[in-house]
Scaffold this motif. Structure first.
Motif, PDB file in Angstrom:
ATOM      1  N   ASN A  63     148.941  69.853  88.693  1.00  0.00           N
ATOM      2  CA  ASN A  63     148.084  70.933  89.183  1.00  0.00           C
ATOM      3  C   ASN A  63     146.620  70.677  88.854  1.00  0.00           C
ATOM      4  OD1 ASN A  63     150.277  72.264  90.237  1.00  0.00           O
ATOM      5  ND2 ASN A  63     150.475  73.709  88.535  1.00  0.00           N
ATOM      6  N   THR A  64     146.368  70.119  87.656  1.00  0.00           N
ATOM      7  CA  THR A  64     144.990  69.808  87.277  1.00  0.00           C
ATOM      8  C   THR A  64     144.403  68.729  88.176  1.00  0.00           C
ATOM      9  OG1 THR A  64     145.458  70.381  84.959  1.00  0.00           O
ATOM     10  CG2 THR A  64     143.500  69.025  85.389  1.00  0.00           C
ATOM     11  N   ILE A  65     145.198  67.691  88.463  1.00  0.00           N
ATOM     12  CA  ILE A  65     144.740  66.622  89.359  1.00  0.00           C
ATOM     13  C   ILE A  65     144.473  67.173  90.756  1.00  0.00           C
ATOM     14  CG2 ILE A  65     145.448  64.481  90.499  1.00  0.00           C
ATOM     15  CD1 ILE A  65     146.949  63.764  87.929  1.00  0.00           C
ATOM     16  N   THR A  66     145.354  68.068  91.219  1.00  0.00           N
ATOM     17  CA  THR A  66     145.151  68.690  92.530  1.00  0.00           C
ATOM     18  C   THR A  66     143.865  69.504  92.560  1.00  0.00           C
ATOM     19  OG1 THR A  66     147.544  68.815  92.877  1.00  0.00           O
ATOM     20  CG2 THR A  66     146.163  70.239  94.238  1.00  0.00           C
ATOM     21  N   LEU A  67     143.582  70.220  91.474  1.00  0.00           N
ATOM     22  CA  LEU A  67     142.361  71.014  91.384  1.00  0.00           C
ATOM     23  C   LEU A  67     141.123  70.119  91.443  1.00  0.00           C
ATOM     24  CD1 LEU A  67     140.864  73.674  90.891  1.00  0.00           C
ATOM     25  CD2 LEU A  67     141.211  73.320  88.429  1.00  0.00           C
TER      26      LEU A  67
END
Length: 255
Positions: A63-67
């Motif tokens: 999720n952090t990478i997607t953000l």
């Protein structure tokens, strides 16, 4: 079994008979395995908790990478310089490849090993969707063995595939409707080596192309990743086809 004080005990019971057929006695062996069983149950509970925490960590990492990728996409809308825009796109693509590892881990049973065949398929399909322009047909073909790698080596493979795939798509897609771009992934086990080949029928490489004498960050990164995998990379041009082939040493439990 129940104890006199209302508790419970886990017992292991074994009955032994004398070797002499005329001896009708029996030997009954009773061992209290309560502590051993409690220890095993506690160990299993800790392992389940570890797996749960690992999956949650992997999910949050994805999720952090997607953000971060989303922030890069938003920033790209305000960029007019082509070189800067290309650099941002490359960063986004590499983040996407890393994030795809954690997406694959989240879907499969293992939390420590990557199913490379599925992982590379996912990368290819997502990037082809991003780059295709709706005018030229893009065909993706695969011939890959089932291989599992640890997260570190799997991520390296994913980044190598991403760099070579985006190169094929950027330089292979055109506005010509009568031309089909074909991209092939091959992953083969050959003794103690893994042989990964990406081929396409896009534009040929420049005559002076070199894997060792280049200012391209992407090509230099591929060379570093292959070296880190204890491997080697080569390329060839055959009529309309160009091939990038990397060979890496299989280690440990890779299968």
């Amino acid at each position: 079994m129940k104890t006199f004080r209302g508790g419970e005990k886990d017992l292991y019971t074994k009955i032994a008979f004398p070797q002499d057929p005329s001896d009708h006695r029996q030997i009954v062996i009773v061992i209290d395995i309560t502590e051993r069983k409690n220890f095993i149950n506690s160990l299993n509970a800790m392992l389940e908790m570890k797996e749960l925490l690992m999956r949650e960590l992997q999910h949050r990492t994805k999720n952090t990478i997607t953000l971060i990728s989303s922030i890069i996409n938003l920033e790209s809308r305000h960029v007019r310089d082509e070189d800067t825009l290309s650099s941002l796109d490359s960063i986004r693509d590499r983040l996407s490849a890393i994030g795809q590892v954690y997406q694959s881990l989240y879907r499969q049973e293992s939390i420590e090993r990557v199913e490379l065949k599925q992982y590379l398929n996912d990368i290819a399909e997502s990037f082809i969707d991003i780059y295709k322009n709706g005018k030229q047909e893009v065909v993706f073909q695969t011939d890959m063995d089932d291989v599992e790698l640890d997260i570190k080596r799997g991520t390296s493979f994913g980044l190598i595939a991403t760099e070579l795939l985006t190169n094929s798509l950027k330089h292979g897609i055109s506005d010509k409707k009568d031309r089909t771009l074909i991209i092939r992934f091959s992953l083969k086990k050959a003794g103690n080596r893994l042989v990964f080949t990406i081929s396409d029928n896009g534009l040929p490489l420049p005559e002076d192309f070199s894997m060792t004498r280049t200012d391209s960050f992407g090509i230099n990164m591929i060379s570093y990743l292959v070296l880190d995998l204890d491997g080697e990379i080569s390329w060839s041009q055959e009529e309309v086809w160009k091939h990038f082939r990397s060979e890496e040493r299989r280690v440990g439990k890779e299968c």
